[in-house]
Motif scaffolding. Structure first.
Motif, PDB file in Angstrom:
ATOM      1  N   LYS A 124       0.824  -1.213   0.000  1.00  0.00           N
ATOM      2  CA  LYS A 124       0.000   0.000   0.000  1.00  0.00           C
ATOM      3  C   LYS A 124       0.857   1.261   0.000  1.00  0.00           C
ATOM      4  O   LYS A 124       0.539   2.248  -0.670  1.00  0.00           O
ATOM      5  CB  LYS A 124      -0.937   0.004   1.214  1.00  0.00           C
ATOM      6  N   LYS A 128       0.563   3.897  -3.072  1.00  0.00           N
ATOM      7  CA  LYS A 128       0.219   5.303  -2.842  1.00  0.00           C
ATOM      8  C   LYS A 128       1.406   6.230  -3.090  1.00  0.00           C
ATOM      9  O   LYS A 128       1.316   7.435  -2.882  1.00  0.00           O
ATOM     10  CB  LYS A 128      -0.310   5.478  -1.417  1.00  0.00           C
ATOM     11  N   LYS A 214      -9.432   0.093  11.803  1.00  0.00           N
ATOM     12  CA  LYS A 214      -9.984   1.353  11.300  1.00  0.00           C
ATOM     13  C   LYS A 214      -8.885   2.270  10.771  1.00  0.00           C
ATOM     14  O   LYS A 214      -9.003   2.878   9.693  1.00  0.00           O
ATOM     15  CB  LYS A 214     -10.764   2.059  12.401  1.00  0.00           C
ATOM     16  N   TYR A 217      -7.405   1.169   7.447  1.00  0.00           N
ATOM     17  CA  TYR A 217      -8.306   1.464   6.323  1.00  0.00           C
ATOM     18  C   TYR A 217      -8.328   2.967   6.031  1.00  0.00           C
ATOM     19  O   TYR A 217      -8.243   3.380   4.874  1.00  0.00           O
ATOM     20  CB  TYR A 217      -9.724   0.979   6.616  1.00  0.00           C
ATOM     21  N   ASP A 218      -8.436   3.766   7.072  1.00  0.00           N
ATOM     22  CA  ASP A 218      -8.514   5.219   6.880  1.00  0.00           C
ATOM     23  C   ASP A 218      -7.249   5.771   6.214  1.00  0.00           C
ATOM     24  O   ASP A 218      -7.317   6.653   5.359  1.00  0.00           O
ATOM     25  CB  ASP A 218      -8.726   5.921   8.216  1.00  0.00           C
ATOM     26  N   LYS A 219      -6.083   5.259   6.620  1.00  0.00           N
ATOM     27  CA  LYS A 219      -4.829   5.841   6.160  1.00  0.00           C
ATOM     28  C   LYS A 219      -4.273   5.176   4.908  1.00  0.00           C
ATOM     29  O   LYS A 219      -3.586   5.827   4.115  1.00  0.00           O
ATOM     30  CB  LYS A 219      -3.804   5.798   7.277  1.00  0.00           C
ATOM     31  N   LYS A 221      -6.277   2.492   3.164  1.00  0.00           N
ATOM     32  CA  LYS A 221      -7.330   1.741   2.473  1.00  0.00           C
ATOM     33  C   LYS A 221      -7.035   0.232   2.492  1.00  0.00           C
ATOM     34  O   LYS A 221      -7.330  -0.491   1.555  1.00  0.00           O
ATOM     35  CB  LYS A 221      -7.506   2.230   1.033  1.00  0.00           C
ATOM     36  N   ILE A 223      -7.836  -3.284   4.119  1.00  0.00           N
ATOM     37  CA  ILE A 223      -8.870  -4.008   4.861  1.00  0.00           C
ATOM     38  C   ILE A 223      -8.241  -5.223   5.502  1.00  0.00           C
ATOM     39  O   ILE A 223      -7.629  -6.064   4.829  1.00  0.00           O
ATOM     40  CB  ILE A 223     -10.012  -4.450   3.907  1.00  0.00           C
TER      41      ILE A 223
END
Length: 224
Positions: A124, A128, A214, A217-219, A221, A223
């Motif tokens: 990730k 990103k 959480k 996922y927030d930072k 994405k 899961i």
């Protein structure tokens, strides 16, 4: 050099000493008695093996009160042990990971995160464009600088440390890369501090909290 390689290979390859080194990959200090219980040997025998590992500059020992505590000397040794694990045929690895799926899913590799989650977090960060591969090392982009500094990680201080800042590390259970180095160690520490993950007693496996699910996922994405 050939003689030195043979010598260190012999020291690491001993069945008792290899289990000691594998156990110490969790980056915690253990007494001789604790390690004797892990490898199921006598206090006298464990002392002989620990002395050889210390004399070979693989372990460090620190006295506190009546006890001596043993740890891996540095992260590079942890990388070597994980690298050896990559040589184990996948079908034989499965026998180990089937009995401890937590280790395969999310674990510490000395001072950074490994396993499926460690690999996915690294992927990730690359997707990103927070980190980019450059000549076998990872560099942090401007976007990545913002990401890590928002977590309270001081990148400039990390770069001044006498160790590799960030590099790919082949994960022995996933056969893909997670990342290691001072940046990965700082990220792991922050994840513990922010209660995203928690240690599991007597194991290198770590659990991901609801808060961590959480946040990931927030930072990122991601899961989990």
């Amino acid at each position: 050099m050939n003689n030195e390689i043979s010598r260190i290979s012999t020291i690491i390859g001993d069945p008792v000493r290899s289990v000691i080194l594998w156990t110490l990959l969790d980056n915690r200090a253990y007494t001789a008695i604790e390690l004797a219980n892990v490898v199921e040997t006598s206090p006298q025998n464990i002392s002989i093996h620990l002395s050889k590992l210390v004399n070979a500059d693989l372990l460090t020992v620190e006295s506190q009160g009546r006890h001596k505590y043993y740890k891996l000397l540095n992260p590079e040794i942890a990388g070597v042990i994980e690298g050896i694990a990559n040589l184990v045929p996948k079908e034989r690895q499965k026998k180990v990971t089937d009995n401890n799926s937590g280790i395969k899913y999310c674990r510490t590799c000395y001072d950074h995160l490994a396993g499926k989650i460690g690999v996915e977090i690294t992927a990730k960060l690359i997707d990103k464009k927070y980190i980019v591969l450059d000549n076998k090392s990872f560099l942090v982009t401007d976007e990545g600088k913002t990401f890590f500094e928002d977590l309270g990680i001081d990148l400039e201080a990390l770069k001044k440390q006498k160790r590799i800042f960030a590099k790919p590390c082949l994960d022995w259970s996933e056969r893909k890369h997670h990342f290691s180095g001072s940046l990965a160690a700082a990220l792991l520490n922050k994840m513990f501090e922010m209660d995203w993950i928690r240690r599991i007693d007597n194991s290198r496996a770590v659990s991901i909290t609801a808060n961590g699910q959480k946040a990931l996922y927030d930072k990122l994405k991601l899961i989990v």
